[in-house]
Design an enzyme around this catalytic site. Sequence first.
Site, mmCIF file in Angstrom:
data_model
loop_
_atom_site.group_PDB
_atom_site.id
_atom_site.type_symbol
_atom_site.label_atom_id
_atom_site.label_comp_id
_atom_site.label_asym_id
_atom_site.label_seq_id
_atom_site.Cartn_x
_atom_site.Cartn_y
_atom_site.Cartn_z
ATOM 1 N N LYS A 21 0.823 -1.215 0.000
ATOM 2 C CA LYS A 21 0.000 0.000 0.000
ATOM 3 C C LYS A 21 0.856 1.263 0.000
ATOM 4 O O LYS A 21 0.328 2.368 -0.053
ATOM 5 C CB LYS A 21 -0.969 -0.016 1.188
ATOM 6 C CG LYS A 21 -1.994 -1.141 1.101
ATOM 7 C CD LYS A 21 -3.017 -1.054 2.211
ATOM 8 C CE LYS A 21 -3.973 -2.226 2.201
ATOM 9 N NZ LYS A 21 -3.378 -3.526 2.573
ATOM 10 N N LYS B 161 -8.178 1.846 6.700
ATOM 11 C CA LYS B 161 -7.634 0.478 6.771
ATOM 12 C C LYS B 161 -6.172 0.533 7.197
ATOM 13 O O LYS B 161 -5.471 1.514 6.925
ATOM 14 C CB LYS B 161 -7.794 -0.230 5.425
ATOM 15 C CG LYS B 161 -7.214 0.519 4.222
ATOM 16 C CD LYS B 161 -7.617 -0.135 2.896
ATOM 17 C CE LYS B 161 -7.137 0.672 1.716
ATOM 18 N NZ LYS B 161 -7.584 0.168 0.416
ATOM 19 N N ARG C 286 -7.868 -8.770 -9.316
ATOM 20 C CA ARG C 286 -6.459 -9.148 -9.147
ATOM 21 C C ARG C 286 -5.865 -9.370 -10.540
ATOM 22 O O ARG C 286 -6.360 -10.179 -11.310
ATOM 23 C CB ARG C 286 -6.374 -10.428 -8.304
ATOM 24 C CG ARG C 286 -5.048 -11.192 -8.389
ATOM 25 C CD ARG C 286 -3.821 -10.364 -8.018
ATOM 26 N NE ARG C 286 -3.888 -9.689 -6.741
ATOM 27 C CZ ARG C 286 -3.459 -10.212 -5.594
ATOM 28 N NH1 ARG C 286 -2.940 -11.408 -5.592
ATOM 29 N NH2 ARG C 286 -3.529 -9.518 -4.481
ATOM 30 N N ARG D 218 -12.759 -10.408 -8.086
ATOM 31 C CA ARG D 218 -13.256 -10.946 -6.814
ATOM 32 C C ARG D 218 -14.404 -10.053 -6.343
ATOM 33 O O ARG D 218 -14.205 -8.882 -6.047
ATOM 34 C CB ARG D 218 -12.131 -10.970 -5.775
ATOM 35 C CG ARG D 218 -10.986 -11.914 -6.170
ATOM 36 C CD ARG D 218 -9.713 -11.579 -5.475
ATOM 37 N NE ARG D 218 -9.332 -10.195 -5.697
ATOM 38 C CZ ARG D 218 -8.304 -9.596 -5.098
ATOM 39 N NH1 ARG D 218 -7.571 -10.239 -4.231
ATOM 40 N NH2 ARG D 218 -8.021 -8.337 -5.363
ATOM 41 N N ARG E 140 -15.634 -6.154 1.780
ATOM 42 C CA ARG E 140 -14.339 -6.712 1.400
ATOM 43 C C ARG E 140 -14.455 -7.821 0.357
ATOM 44 O O ARG E 140 -15.251 -8.723 0.496
ATOM 45 C CB ARG E 140 -13.627 -7.221 2.655
ATOM 46 C CG ARG E 140 -13.453 -6.094 3.666
ATOM 47 C CD ARG E 140 -13.139 -6.599 5.032
ATOM 48 N NE ARG E 140 -14.165 -7.492 5.556
ATOM 49 C CZ ARG E 140 -14.020 -8.182 6.676
ATOM 50 N NH1 ARG E 140 -12.906 -8.097 7.364
ATOM 51 N NH2 ARG E 140 -14.990 -8.972 7.099
ATOM 52 N N ASP F 264 -4.010 -4.928 -7.490
ATOM 53 C CA ASP F 264 -5.453 -4.918 -7.245
ATOM 54 C C ASP F 264 -6.046 -3.615 -7.768
ATOM 55 O O ASP F 264 -5.514 -2.529 -7.487
ATOM 56 C CB ASP F 264 -5.739 -5.056 -5.742
ATOM 57 C CG ASP F 264 -5.323 -6.421 -5.217
ATOM 58 O OD1 ASP F 264 -5.187 -7.359 -6.022
ATOM 59 O OD2 ASP F 264 -5.130 -6.547 -3.999
ATOM 60 N N GLU G 232 -3.443 -1.632 -4.659
ATOM 61 C CA GLU G 232 -2.342 -2.369 -4.036
ATOM 62 C C GLU G 232 -1.427 -2.934 -5.107
ATOM 63 O O GLU G 232 -1.895 -3.347 -6.173
ATOM 64 C CB GLU G 232 -2.860 -3.576 -3.250
ATOM 65 C CG GLU G 232 -3.612 -3.263 -1.995
ATOM 66 C CD GLU G 232 -3.884 -4.561 -1.217
ATOM 67 O OE1 GLU G 232 -3.025 -4.936 -0.402
ATOM 68 O OE2 GLU G 232 -4.927 -5.176 -1.439
ATOM 69 N N ASN H 228 0.965 -6.038 -4.845
ATOM 70 C CA ASN H 228 1.412 -7.114 -3.945
ATOM 71 C C ASN H 228 2.679 -7.754 -4.483
ATOM 72 O O ASN H 228 2.674 -8.356 -5.557
ATOM 73 C CB ASN H 228 0.328 -8.193 -3.836
ATOM 74 C CG ASN H 228 -0.905 -7.659 -3.142
ATOM 75 O OD1 ASN H 228 -0.963 -7.622 -1.925
ATOM 76 N ND2 ASN H 228 -1.883 -7.219 -3.920
HETATM 77 N N1 ADP Z 1 -11.185 2.638 -1.306
HETATM 78 C C1 ADP Z 1 -11.973 1.560 -1.255
HETATM 79 N N2 ADP Z 1 -13.236 1.609 -1.739
HETATM 80 C C2 ADP Z 1 -14.050 0.536 -1.710
HETATM 81 N N3 ADP Z 1 -13.698 -0.654 -1.199
HETATM 82 C C3 ADP Z 1 -12.451 -0.779 -0.690
HETATM 83 C C4 ADP Z 1 -11.520 0.302 -0.698
HETATM 84 N N4 ADP Z 1 -10.385 -0.116 -0.136
HETATM 85 C C5 ADP Z 1 -10.571 -1.410 0.206
HETATM 86 N N5 ADP Z 1 -11.817 -1.823 -0.135
HETATM 87 C C6 ADP Z 1 -12.385 -3.167 0.068
HETATM 88 O O1 ADP Z 1 -11.683 -3.828 1.102
HETATM 89 C C7 ADP Z 1 -10.964 -4.946 0.569
HETATM 90 C C8 ADP Z 1 -9.610 -5.059 1.271
HETATM 91 O O2 ADP Z 1 -8.873 -3.866 1.117
HETATM 92 P P1 ADP Z 1 -7.389 -3.833 0.569
HETATM 93 O O3 ADP Z 1 -6.981 -2.438 0.427
HETATM 94 O O4 ADP Z 1 -7.309 -4.692 -0.637
HETATM 95 O O5 ADP Z 1 -6.567 -4.474 1.778
HETATM 96 P P2 ADP Z 1 -6.046 -5.963 2.082
HETATM 97 O O6 ADP Z 1 -4.576 -5.860 2.018
HETATM 98 O O7 ADP Z 1 -6.546 -6.270 3.449
HETATM 99 O O8 ADP Z 1 -6.596 -6.866 1.006
HETATM 100 C C9 ADP Z 1 -10.869 -4.699 -0.915
HETATM 101 O O9 ADP Z 1 -10.742 -5.910 -1.636
HETATM 102 C C10 ADP Z 1 -12.185 -3.999 -1.191
HETATM 103 O O10 ADP Z 1 -13.239 -4.955 -1.275
HETATM 104 MG MG MG Z 2 -6.445 -6.574 -1.053
#
Ligand code: ADP
Ligand code: MG
Length: 358
Positions: free
Chosen positions: A168, A203, A253, A267, A275, A315, A323, A325
């Site tokens: 991130k 987050k 992804r 996903r 999520r 992502d 992200e 990864n």
């Molecule tokens: N800015 C955002 N707007 C809408 N949904 C989000 C956003 N950020 C994260 N999410 C939701 O939360 C999930 C996990 O967040 P993410 O940033 O991918 O962190 P992690 O590393 O835990 O996967 C994402 O797959 C998405 O479904």
């Molecule tokens: Mg993620």
Amino acid sequence: MPLLQRSYEQTGERRNFSLSRLPYDAINSTAENRTNDRNRITLMPLNVAVQMDPIERINIRGDSTFALLLEAQARGHSLFYYTPDQLVMRDGTVSASVQPLAVRDKAGDHYTLGEARVVELSSLDVVLLRQDPPFDLAYITSTHMLERIQPKTLVVNDPAHVRNAPEKVFVTEFPDLMPPTLVTRDLAAIKKFRAEHGDIVMKPLYGKGGEAVFRLAREDLNFGSLYDLFAATFREPWVVQKFLPAVKEGDKRIILVDGEFAGAVNRVPAADDLRSNMVRGGVPKATDLSAREREICKRLGPALRERRLLFVGIDVIGGFLTEINVTSPTGIRAVKNFGGADIAALIWDKIEGQRRGA
Ligand SMILES: Nc1ncnc2c1ncn2[C@@H]1O[C@H](COP(=O)(O)OP(=O)(O)O)[C@@H](O)[C@H]1O
Ligand SMILES: [Mg+2]
């Protein structure tokens, strides 16, 4: 002539052994393996170690490390397994207690390990750095150790660059591709951002698998308490991001191999969750790339190649990159299940190519 010859000092007595004489052949020469391997045996067998979490706990149906191991074995490479706890650095030389490994695509009976031996990791051709986050000081320390065996041994992904590219944080090098995002723990800055964007997500910066991802609508009265909770829980700054409504269509992804698009899987979150992570009930779906997503891949390619980040999963939500990864990306098996590319094969083609050039 054995492929590798190393001597190792144990209890005062010098013992010579070679990796090619480890009991690998014994555990790997079942009739089944011989048949599977017949057509794909490579001209350049490599000694490959995998640094991963305990192999008995993985779910082989979706595990990308396992997919890489199956492909390596099918190509005739010798596999050795160790967990990060086995790493030893003595005066700058890095060794580990490794076990020869044979794998089978059979749930409940997916691996056989041979007798453990201590080897200098620089005597191997390839080390796959595949343990899962948390991206904490233990993780960072193992990247420092693996850095010592390069370039003699090819470590995938490059440990120094893995360390420098938390998923991130790395993404902030491409500000025009990402959604409006703050990384901070400063209350005034977050309040200002919230006033500007209304609907936001908070987050953890080093979270994974959707842990502690919250959506806060403009009028949500829980903001103050959630701020207090984050401030008390995390020592680091965290991520505050504009909420992307397109998330209900999925978080895509996209896998890049050596900076090139290799495959993608969408996903879609469960109806009652924000999520999309599959561990949180997100459902994988077949997908194509949009023009914007192709553009994102094109932009990232050179940066990933430059950093020797061979296997990367990005992502994208609604055309916004969230992200990058690089630690232990997944998705190989999901892409193949939907009829996409054999990404494990693409990765081994690259690794073999790089070793040939070494
Ligand atoms: N800015 C955002 N707007 C809408 N949904 C989000 C956003 N950020 C994260 N999410 C939701 O939360 C999930 C996990 O967040 P993410 O940033 O991918 O962190 P992690 O590393 O835990 O996967 C994402 O797959 C998405 O479904
Ligand atoms: Mg993620």
